[in-house]
Design a protein around this motif. Structure first.
Motif, mmCIF file in Angstrom:
data_model
loop_
_atom_site.group_PDB
_atom_site.id
_atom_site.type_symbol
_atom_site.label_atom_id
_atom_site.label_comp_id
_atom_site.label_asym_id
_atom_site.label_seq_id
_atom_site.Cartn_x
_atom_site.Cartn_y
_atom_site.Cartn_z
ATOM 1 N N SER A 170 12.934 -42.511 41.635
ATOM 2 C CA SER A 170 12.234 -41.507 40.827
ATOM 3 C C SER A 170 13.005 -40.193 40.743
ATOM 4 O O SER A 170 12.982 -39.539 39.710
ATOM 5 N N GLY A 171 13.644 -39.799 41.817
ATOM 6 C CA GLY A 171 14.431 -38.572 41.795
ATOM 7 C C GLY A 171 13.630 -37.289 41.915
ATOM 8 O O GLY A 171 14.200 -36.217 42.042
ATOM 9 N N SER A 172 12.316 -37.370 41.859
ATOM 10 C CA SER A 172 11.497 -36.170 42.042
ATOM 11 C C SER A 172 10.123 -36.575 42.557
ATOM 12 O O SER A 172 9.644 -37.676 42.278
ATOM 13 N N SER A 173 9.505 -35.685 43.282
ATOM 14 C CA SER A 173 8.191 -36.015 43.845
ATOM 15 C C SER A 173 7.139 -36.172 42.759
ATOM 16 O O SER A 173 6.263 -37.028 42.859
ATOM 17 N N SER A 174 7.225 -35.381 41.693
ATOM 18 C CA SER A 174 6.211 -35.506 40.642
ATOM 19 C C SER A 174 6.288 -36.865 39.953
ATOM 20 O O SER A 174 5.260 -37.483 39.671
ATOM 21 N N LEU A 175 7.497 -37.363 39.704
ATOM 22 C CA LEU A 175 7.634 -38.694 39.110
ATOM 23 C C LEU A 175 7.199 -39.779 40.091
ATOM 24 O O LEU A 175 6.589 -40.772 39.700
ATOM 25 N N ALA A 176 7.500 -39.586 41.358
ATOM 26 C CA ALA A 176 7.083 -40.560 42.368
ATOM 27 C C ALA A 176 5.563 -40.639 42.442
ATOM 28 O O ALA A 176 4.995 -41.732 42.502
ATOM 29 N N PHE A 177 4.897 -39.497 42.425
ATOM 30 C CA PHE A 177 3.432 -39.493 42.474
ATOM 31 C C PHE A 177 2.831 -40.190 41.261
ATOM 32 O O PHE A 177 1.794 -40.828 41.359
ATOM 33 N N GLN A 178 3.485 -40.072 40.122
ATOM 34 C CA GLN A 178 2.981 -40.694 38.897
ATOM 35 C C GLN A 178 3.224 -42.200 38.854
ATOM 36 O O GLN A 178 2.436 -42.942 38.275
ATOM 37 N N ASN A 179 4.326 -42.663 39.460
ATOM 38 C CA ASN A 179 4.778 -44.031 39.219
ATOM 39 C C ASN A 179 4.838 -44.956 40.426
ATOM 40 O O ASN A 179 5.000 -46.160 40.250
ATOM 41 N N CYS A 180 4.748 -44.423 41.627
ATOM 42 C CA CYS A 180 4.964 -45.247 42.818
ATOM 43 C C CYS A 180 3.673 -45.426 43.612
ATOM 44 O O CYS A 180 2.794 -44.566 43.580
ATOM 45 N N ALA A 181 3.600 -46.534 44.331
ATOM 46 C CA ALA A 181 2.442 -46.792 45.187
ATOM 47 C C ALA A 181 2.348 -45.702 46.256
ATOM 48 O O ALA A 181 3.358 -45.340 46.861
ATOM 49 N N PRO A 182 1.161 -45.165 46.492
ATOM 50 C CA PRO A 182 1.013 -44.090 47.481
ATOM 51 C C PRO A 182 0.996 -44.619 48.915
ATOM 52 O O PRO A 182 0.739 -45.793 49.156
ATOM 53 N N GLY A 183 1.275 -43.739 49.835
ATOM 54 C CA GLY A 183 1.097 -44.049 51.245
ATOM 55 C C GLY A 183 2.306 -44.574 51.982
ATOM 56 O O GLY A 183 2.206 -44.974 53.133
ATOM 57 N N PHE A 184 3.451 -44.581 51.351
ATOM 58 C CA PHE A 184 4.635 -45.094 52.027
ATOM 59 C C PHE A 184 5.658 -44.005 52.144
ATOM 60 O O PHE A 184 6.738 -44.036 52.187
#
Length: 78
Positions: A64-78
């Motif tokens: 993702s390269g950024s936390s905002s994209l990760a929060f939008q696209n990746c499973a939480p909690g890892f």
């Protein structure tokens, strides 16, 4: 820096003339995942092993390269 010199050992099946495309970078991230997990957890025995769902999420975070994209696209909690 020279990408092949820096990361080549992590993707040994990638030839010197193969393109540095998405497949190469995916293999690089996958190859480095154990190192990343060890670093992240400080190799603590109290941490659960990072299995397939965890691995997919952590690769997603790295891609993702950024936390905002990760929060939008990746499973939480890892």
């Amino acid at each position: 820096h020279n990408t092949r010199e820096t990361y080549g050992a992590a993707v040994p099946e990638w030839g010197s003339n193969d393109p540095l495309n998405a497949t190469c970078w995916h293999r690089l991230f996958t190859g480095c995942l154990q190192f990343f997990n060890d670093f992240l957890t400080k190799q603590s025995p109290s941490n659960s092993p990072c299995e397939s769902t965890c691995q997919a999420a952590r690769i997603c975070y790295m891609h993702s390269g950024s936390s905002s994209l990760a929060f939008q696209n990746c499973a939480p909690g890892f």
